[in-house]
Write a protein that holds these residues in place. Structure first.
Motif, PDB file in Angstrom:
ATOM      1  N   THR A   1       0.833  -1.200   0.000  1.00 54.39           N
ATOM      2  CA  THR A   1       0.000   0.000   0.000  1.00 54.39           C
ATOM      3  C   THR A   1       0.865   1.247   0.000  1.00 54.39           C
ATOM      4  O   THR A   1       2.085   1.186   0.169  1.00 54.39           O
ATOM      5  CB  THR A   1      -0.918   0.030   1.232  1.00 54.39           C
ATOM      6  OG1 THR A   1      -0.116   0.290   2.406  1.00 54.39           O
ATOM      7  CG2 THR A   1      -1.653  -1.295   1.414  1.00 54.39           C
ATOM      8  N   ALA A   2       0.222   2.399  -0.147  1.00 50.54           N
ATOM      9  CA  ALA A   2       0.944   3.673  -0.140  1.00 50.54           C
ATOM     10  C   ALA A   2       1.604   3.944   1.201  1.00 50.54           C
ATOM     11  O   ALA A   2       2.504   4.788   1.295  1.00 50.54           O
ATOM     12  CB  ALA A   2      -0.005   4.809  -0.506  1.00 50.54           C
ATOM     13  N   GLN A   3       1.154   3.253   2.261  1.00 50.08           N
ATOM     14  CA  GLN A   3       1.760   3.421   3.579  1.00 50.08           C
ATOM     15  C   GLN A   3       3.064   2.635   3.723  1.00 50.08           C
ATOM     16  O   GLN A   3       3.840   2.881   4.649  1.00 50.08           O
ATOM     17  CB  GLN A   3       0.768   3.001   4.675  1.00 50.08           C
ATOM     18  CG  GLN A   3      -0.360   4.004   4.909  1.00 50.08           C
ATOM     19  CD  GLN A   3      -1.314   4.092   3.734  1.00 50.08           C
ATOM     20  OE1 GLN A   3      -1.796   3.067   3.260  1.00 50.08           O
ATOM     21  NE2 GLN A   3      -1.589   5.301   3.267  1.00 50.08           N
ATOM     22  N   ASP A   4       3.307   1.688   2.828  1.00 44.86           N
ATOM     23  CA  ASP A   4       4.540   0.896   2.875  1.00 44.86           C
ATOM     24  C   ASP A   4       5.643   1.656   2.132  1.00 44.86           C
ATOM     25  O   ASP A   4       6.084   1.274   1.038  1.00 44.86           O
ATOM     26  CB  ASP A   4       4.313  -0.471   2.229  1.00 44.86           C
ATOM     27  CG  ASP A   4       3.245  -1.278   2.931  1.00 44.86           C
ATOM     28  OD1 ASP A   4       3.254  -1.312   4.175  1.00 44.86           O
ATOM     29  OD2 ASP A   4       2.391  -1.875   2.233  1.00 44.86           O
ATOM     30  N   LEU A   5       6.094   2.752   2.746  1.00 43.99           N
ATOM     31  CA  LEU A   5       6.959   3.686   2.028  1.00 43.99           C
ATOM     32  C   LEU A   5       8.250   3.059   1.518  1.00 43.99           C
ATOM     33  O   LEU A   5       8.723   3.403   0.446  1.00 43.99           O
ATOM     34  CB  LEU A   5       7.277   4.887   2.920  1.00 43.99           C
ATOM     35  CG  LEU A   5       6.142   5.894   3.126  1.00 43.99           C
ATOM     36  CD1 LEU A   5       6.630   7.053   3.980  1.00 43.99           C
ATOM     37  CD2 LEU A   5       5.618   6.398   1.789  1.00 43.99           C
ATOM     38  N   ASP A   6       8.818   2.138   2.281  1.00 43.68           N
ATOM     39  CA  ASP A   6      10.087   1.581   1.818  1.00 43.68           C
ATOM     40  C   ASP A   6       9.896   0.511   0.745  1.00 43.68           C
ATOM     41  O   ASP A   6      10.878  -0.050   0.252  1.00 43.68           O
ATOM     42  CB  ASP A   6      10.921   1.036   2.980  1.00 43.68           C
ATOM     43  CG  ASP A   6      10.157   0.093   3.885  1.00 43.68           C
ATOM     44  OD1 ASP A   6       8.959  -0.137   3.622  1.00 43.68           O
ATOM     45  OD2 ASP A   6      10.753  -0.409   4.845  1.00 43.68           O
ATOM     46  N   LEU A   7       8.656   0.256   0.340  1.00 46.39           N
ATOM     47  CA  LEU A   7       8.389  -0.617  -0.795  1.00 46.39           C
ATOM     48  C   LEU A   7       7.906   0.147  -2.022  1.00 46.39           C
ATOM     49  O   LEU A   7       8.007  -0.362  -3.143  1.00 46.39           O
ATOM     50  CB  LEU A   7       7.335  -1.675  -0.425  1.00 46.39           C
ATOM     51  CG  LEU A   7       7.690  -2.632   0.715  1.00 46.39           C
ATOM     52  CD1 LEU A   7       6.544  -3.612   0.937  1.00 46.39           C
ATOM     53  CD2 LEU A   7       8.984  -3.387   0.440  1.00 46.39           C
ATOM     54  N   VAL A   8       7.380   1.373  -1.804  1.00 46.84           N
ATOM     55  CA  VAL A   8       6.750   2.090  -2.915  1.00 46.84           C
ATOM     56  C   VAL A   8       7.286   3.504  -3.129  1.00 46.84           C
ATOM     57  O   VAL A   8       6.813   4.204  -4.016  1.00 46.84           O
ATOM     58  CB  VAL A   8       5.210   2.149  -2.723  1.00 46.84           C
ATOM     59  CG1 VAL A   8       4.626   0.748  -2.626  1.00 46.84           C
ATOM     60  CG2 VAL A   8       4.841   2.964  -1.483  1.00 46.84           C
ATOM     61  N   PHE A   9       8.277   3.928  -2.336  1.00 48.16           N
ATOM     62  CA  PHE A   9       8.825   5.280  -2.445  1.00 48.16           C
ATOM     63  C   PHE A   9      10.309   5.177  -2.735  1.00 48.16           C
ATOM     64  O   PHE A   9      11.087   4.602  -1.965  1.00 48.16           O
ATOM     65  CB  PHE A   9       8.570   6.038  -1.145  1.00 48.16           C
ATOM     66  CG  PHE A   9       9.075   7.450  -1.125  1.00 48.16           C
ATOM     67  CD1 PHE A   9       9.055   8.254  -2.250  1.00 48.16           C
ATOM     68  CD2 PHE A   9       9.570   7.992   0.064  1.00 48.16           C
ATOM     69  CE1 PHE A   9       9.520   9.555  -2.215  1.00 48.16           C
ATOM     70  CE2 PHE A   9      10.032   9.298   0.117  1.00 48.16           C
ATOM     71  CZ  PHE A   9      10.009  10.076  -1.030  1.00 48.16           C
ATOM     72  N   GLU A  10      10.719   5.731  -3.882  1.00 51.59           N
ATOM     73  CA  GLU A  10      12.088   5.548  -4.358  1.00 51.59           C
ATOM     74  C   GLU A  10      13.142   6.080  -3.395  1.00 51.59           C
ATOM     75  O   GLU A  10      14.283   5.605  -3.385  1.00 51.59           O
ATOM     76  CB  GLU A  10      12.270   6.204  -5.739  1.00 51.59           C
ATOM     77  CG  GLU A  10      12.016   7.696  -5.800  1.00 51.59           C
ATOM     78  CD  GLU A  10      10.546   8.048  -5.981  1.00 51.59           C
ATOM     79  OE1 GLU A  10      10.266   9.239  -6.223  1.00 51.59           O
ATOM     80  OE2 GLU A  10       9.674   7.145  -5.871  1.00 51.59           O
ATOM     81  N   GLU A  11      12.790   7.038  -2.552  1.00 47.21           N
ATOM     82  CA  GLU A  11      13.769   7.594  -1.623  1.00 47.21           C
ATOM     83  C   GLU A  11      14.146   6.608  -0.510  1.00 47.21           C
ATOM     84  O   GLU A  11      15.182   6.765   0.128  1.00 47.21           O
ATOM     85  CB  GLU A  11      13.229   8.887  -1.007  1.00 47.21           C
ATOM     86  CG  GLU A  11      13.041  10.021  -2.000  1.00 47.21           C
ATOM     87  CD  GLU A  11      14.355  10.472  -2.614  1.00 47.21           C
ATOM     88  OE1 GLU A  11      15.383  10.441  -1.914  1.00 47.21           O
ATOM     89  OE2 GLU A  11      14.359  10.844  -3.803  1.00 47.21           O
TER      90      GLU A  11
END
Length: 263
Positions: free
Chosen positions: A33-43
């Motif tokens: 999900t969008a809350q899983d930042l280290d799976l979906v956010f390139e930074e």
């Protein structure tokens, strides 16, 4: 060629390039999900190890295209993955593939396709009706789930568009999107990729056991039945050293003999 003659055949090597976008799309396709930042956010990106299986899909496809079996009736029977090191956020991955084993199941053959790289070793087991009866060994029996009460029962929801999304990662077999192709494969409608079902289940298991899914070290399971987009999985799991698991849809087995380890 008989099925037995494929044992040991090299399927070649391939270098596959991928980007952060590909790794993020994969994570979303298997249930992040969008809350899983280290799976979906390139930074902050950590690549899911099961993403490697989409990069290596060329290998079992190559065996089918060489005529080892009828690609319209063969099915993905089981999957193993051993993680050797983390996948970088983007880059190139060189892989080599071999037909590591062929088992004789009488009316069918089981082809094992092994893919090796610096980051992982993955083995596809492909069930090919009509290719057995060549006098070979039957091979090991399928692993079974523990016969005790599960430690936990989890619910994993799949999305109605999940197969349509997952196929963008490389597995474009028509049976996952086209109703006519699904019926030709013996199913009433398009069904979810087994590797998508397995990865979605692995995410839920990581959450249950408070592990990060990118810390996956080993995974295996047998695909026992189809999952249709929108189905809800009931996952049973046991701590047996590793984590053993199985999954059902309305009491119909879909994953059996599962085992996973996180680092």
């Amino acid at each position: 060629m008989t099925a037995a003659s494929w044992r040991g055949v090299e399927l070649g090597s391939r270098t596959v390039d991928y980007t952060e976008r590909d790794a993020i799309l994969y994570a979303l396709a298997v249930g992040a999900t969008a809350q899983d930042l280290d799976l979906v956010f390139e930074e902050r990106l950590r690549v899911l190890p099961t993403f490697a299986l989409t990069l290596a899909q060329w290998a079992p496809d190559a065996l089918g295209s060489r005529g080892a079996f009828d690609t319209s009736t063969a099915v993905h029977g089981a999957q193993r993955l051993e993680v050797l090191r983390p996948l970088p956020g983007s880059g190139s991955l060189t892989m080599m593939a071999t037909v590591s084993e062929v088992w004789d199941k009488g009316s069918a053959a089981l082809f094992e396709v092994a893919v090796e790289s610096d980051c992982f070793v993955a083995t596809w087991t492909l069930f090919a009706p009509g290719c057995g009866g060549f006098g070979g060994q039957r091979g090991p029996t399928s692993p079974k789930s523990p016969q005790t009460t599960p430690d936990h029962r989890l619910t994993v929801a799949t999305a109605p568009n999940q197969a349509a999304l997952y196929r963008l990662l490389g597995d474009r077999h028509h049976m996952h999107i086209d109703p006519a192709a699904a019926r030709a494969a013996g199913q009433p409608k398009p069904f979810l990729h087994g590797l998508c079902t397995l990865a979605a289940t692995t995410l839920a298991l990581a959450q249950q056991y408070r592990a990060h899914p990118a810390d996956l070290r080993r995974l295996e399971a047998r695909f026992a039945g189809p999952v249709f987009p929108g189905d809800q999985l009931s996952v049973s799991c046991w701590r047996t050293g590793a984590i053993a698991f199985s999954a059902e849809v309305e009491q119909r087995p879909v994953l059996t003999g599962g085992e996973v380890e996180f680092g």
